[in-house]
Design a protein around this motif. Sequence first.
Motif, PDB file in Angstrom:
ATOM      1  N   SER A  29       0.435  21.132  11.941  1.00  0.00           N
ATOM      2  CA  SER A  29      -0.851  21.102  12.645  1.00  0.00           C
ATOM      3  C   SER A  29      -1.362  19.674  12.792  1.00  0.00           C
ATOM      4  CB  SER A  29      -1.880  21.938  11.872  1.00  0.00           C
ATOM      5  OG  SER A  29      -1.441  23.276  11.762  1.00  0.00           O
ATOM      6  N   PRO A  30      -2.145  19.397  13.837  1.00  0.00           N
ATOM      7  CA  PRO A  30      -2.639  18.027  14.081  1.00  0.00           C
ATOM      8  C   PRO A  30      -3.751  17.619  13.117  1.00  0.00           C
ATOM      9  CG  PRO A  30      -3.531  19.536  15.709  1.00  0.00           C
ATOM     10  CD  PRO A  30      -2.554  20.339  14.897  1.00  0.00           C
ATOM     11  N   THR A  31      -3.356  17.142  11.938  1.00  0.00           N
ATOM     12  CA  THR A  31      -4.319  16.664  10.949  1.00  0.00           C
ATOM     13  C   THR A  31      -4.171  15.150  10.781  1.00  0.00           C
ATOM     14  OG1 THR A  31      -2.735  17.122   9.166  1.00  0.00           O
ATOM     15  CG2 THR A  31      -4.310  18.870   9.721  1.00  0.00           C
ATOM     16  N   ASP A  32      -5.079  14.554  10.010  1.00  0.00           N
ATOM     17  CA  ASP A  32      -5.102  13.096   9.855  1.00  0.00           C
ATOM     18  C   ASP A  32      -3.897  12.548   9.097  1.00  0.00           C
ATOM     19  OD1 ASP A  32      -7.474  12.964  11.225  1.00  0.00           O
ATOM     20  OD2 ASP A  32      -8.726  12.980   9.423  1.00  0.00           O
ATOM     21  N   ASP A  33      -3.191  13.396   8.367  1.00  0.00           N
ATOM     22  CA  ASP A  33      -2.034  12.910   7.598  1.00  0.00           C
ATOM     23  C   ASP A  33      -0.706  13.278   8.261  1.00  0.00           C
ATOM     24  OD1 ASP A  33      -2.200  15.608   7.177  1.00  0.00           O
ATOM     25  OD2 ASP A  33      -1.851  15.524   5.015  1.00  0.00           O
ATOM     26  N   VAL A  34      -0.759  13.655   9.541  1.00  0.00           N
ATOM     27  CA  VAL A  34       0.460  14.016  10.279  1.00  0.00           C
ATOM     28  C   VAL A  34       0.761  12.941  11.323  1.00  0.00           C
ATOM     29  CG1 VAL A  34       1.438  15.628  11.965  1.00  0.00           C
ATOM     30  CG2 VAL A  34       0.261  16.503   9.937  1.00  0.00           C
ATOM     31  N   LEU A  35       2.000  12.471  11.339  1.00  0.00           N
ATOM     32  CA  LEU A  35       2.456  11.495  12.328  1.00  0.00           C
ATOM     33  C   LEU A  35       3.586  12.117  13.136  1.00  0.00           C
ATOM     34  CD1 LEU A  35       2.417   8.596  13.502  1.00  0.00           C
ATOM     35  CD2 LEU A  35       4.102   7.982  11.747  1.00  0.00           C
ATOM     36  N   ILE A  36       3.444  12.128  14.465  1.00  0.00           N
ATOM     37  CA  ILE A  36       4.461  12.683  15.356  1.00  0.00           C
ATOM     38  C   ILE A  36       5.343  11.545  15.867  1.00  0.00           C
ATOM     39  CG2 ILE A  36       4.915  13.969  17.467  1.00  0.00           C
ATOM     40  CD1 ILE A  36       3.619  15.629  15.265  1.00  0.00           C
ATOM     41  N   LEU A  37       6.630  11.594  15.553  1.00  0.00           N
ATOM     42  CA  LEU A  37       7.589  10.592  15.998  1.00  0.00           C
ATOM     43  C   LEU A  37       8.442  11.177  17.119  1.00  0.00           C
ATOM     44  CD1 LEU A  37       8.765   9.265  12.507  1.00  0.00           C
ATOM     45  CD2 LEU A  37       6.940   8.369  13.953  1.00  0.00           C
ATOM     46  N   MET A  38       8.584  10.430  18.207  1.00  0.00           N
ATOM     47  CA  MET A  38       9.330  10.918  19.374  1.00  0.00           C
ATOM     48  C   MET A  38      10.390   9.900  19.786  1.00  0.00           C
ATOM     49  SD  MET A  38       6.040  12.241  21.598  1.00  0.00           S
ATOM     50  CE  MET A  38       5.061  10.768  21.216  1.00  0.00           C
ATOM     51  N   CYS A  39      11.574  10.411  20.069  1.00  0.00           N
ATOM     52  CA  CYS A  39      12.652   9.544  20.531  1.00  0.00           C
ATOM     53  C   CYS A  39      13.391  10.259  21.656  1.00  0.00           C
ATOM     54  CB  CYS A  39      13.614   9.224  19.385  1.00  0.00           C
ATOM     55  SG  CYS A  39      14.998   8.169  19.870  1.00  0.00           S
ATOM     56  N   GLY A  40      13.521   9.593  22.799  1.00  0.00           N
ATOM     57  CA  GLY A  40      14.216  10.207  23.917  1.00  0.00           C
ATOM     58  C   GLY A  40      13.962   9.447  25.194  1.00  0.00           C
ATOM     59  N   PRO A  41      14.508   9.912  26.318  1.00  0.00           N
ATOM     60  CA  PRO A  41      14.299   9.231  27.602  1.00  0.00           C
ATOM     61  C   PRO A  41      12.815   9.195  27.955  1.00  0.00           C
ATOM     62  CG  PRO A  41      16.045  10.869  27.760  1.00  0.00           C
ATOM     63  CD  PRO A  41      15.380  11.087  26.444  1.00  0.00           C
ATOM     64  N   PRO A  42      12.353   8.118  28.595  1.00  0.00           N
ATOM     65  CA  PRO A  42      10.933   8.014  28.966  1.00  0.00           C
ATOM     66  C   PRO A  42      10.383   9.216  29.719  1.00  0.00           C
ATOM     67  CG  PRO A  42      12.022   5.907  29.301  1.00  0.00           C
ATOM     68  CD  PRO A  42      13.100   6.890  28.943  1.00  0.00           C
ATOM     69  N   PRO A  43      11.112   9.829  30.677  1.00  0.00           N
ATOM     70  CA  PRO A  43      10.548  11.008  31.347  1.00  0.00           C
ATOM     71  C   PRO A  43      10.268  12.165  30.395  1.00  0.00           C
ATOM     72  CG  PRO A  43      12.346  10.104  32.632  1.00  0.00           C
ATOM     73  CD  PRO A  43      12.374   9.387  31.314  1.00  0.00           C
ATOM     74  N   MET A  44      11.116  12.348  29.387  1.00  0.00           N
ATOM     75  CA  MET A  44      10.887  13.421  28.425  1.00  0.00           C
ATOM     76  C   MET A  44       9.600  13.171  27.643  1.00  0.00           C
ATOM     77  SD  MET A  44      13.138  14.607  25.109  1.00  0.00           S
ATOM     78  CE  MET A  44      12.351  13.370  24.057  1.00  0.00           C
ATOM     79  N   ILE A  45       9.420  11.923  27.208  1.00  0.00           N
ATOM     80  CA  ILE A  45       8.216  11.585  26.453  1.00  0.00           C
ATOM     81  C   ILE A  45       6.976  11.741  27.319  1.00  0.00           C
ATOM     82  CG2 ILE A  45       7.035   9.772  25.159  1.00  0.00           C
ATOM     83  CD1 ILE A  45       9.593  10.763  23.806  1.00  0.00           C
ATOM     84  N   GLN A  46       7.050  11.244  28.552  1.00  0.00           N
ATOM     85  CA  GLN A  46       5.878  11.201  29.419  1.00  0.00           C
ATOM     86  C   GLN A  46       5.502  12.562  29.997  1.00  0.00           C
ATOM     87  OE1 GLN A  46       6.084   8.198  32.419  1.00  0.00           O
ATOM     88  NE2 GLN A  46       4.138   8.764  33.369  1.00  0.00           N
TER      89      GLN A  46
END
Length: 204
Positions: free
Chosen positions: A167-184
């Motif tokens: 869940s989106p709480t203050d102690d959660v960090l979302i890390l993303m790796c992939g092609p720019p279109p996937m991220i965007q």
Amino acid sequence: MEHLLESPVVVGVAVILASLLFLFLKGLRSKSKKDPITLKDPNIKYALPLIDKEEISHDAKKFRFGLPSPQHILGLPIGQHIFLSAKVNGNLVIRAYTPVSSDEDHGFVDLVVKTEDDILLRTELEEVAESHPDQFKLWYTLDRPPKDWKYSTGFITENMMKDHLPSPTDDVLILMCGPPPMIQFACNPNLDKLKYPEARRFAY
């Protein structure tokens, strides 16, 4: 008196520096606009020489293709893919790929080619998930999965994130790796819908 005489000089220097900075940034923008584009017409096939290849795993390779000049960019619109065609054992094979390079790169385009059911580091990831079930959760999605696939299929969705991310709480960090279109176009819009703060996301 000396202070009054020096003040206009300080202001003048600041104005000159600001003007130089403006001209410098303007020059950078003008230069970027003049970068020659490779993909000018979507109806034309462009022959690009293979200049390097790197083995990433037993069944995945990164291919680097040269553009017409070291100054050229690919010019592929964000969110789009290219079709790569080649003769394999005498047969014409055509596949769609999203480059892993971007228009920040000049003179080349990089593509990662692998089989549909091959996942990089799958064995290692599943070993970690088995060894640390309370600390590491693993979930896959493939656009063309094998018949016995038990995970998700298709692009990343809001429901997929809701079911498998913390869940989106203050102690959660979302890390993303992939092609720019996937991220965007897949990751960030769905994170927005689920109220994950931008300050708690990192893409690389």
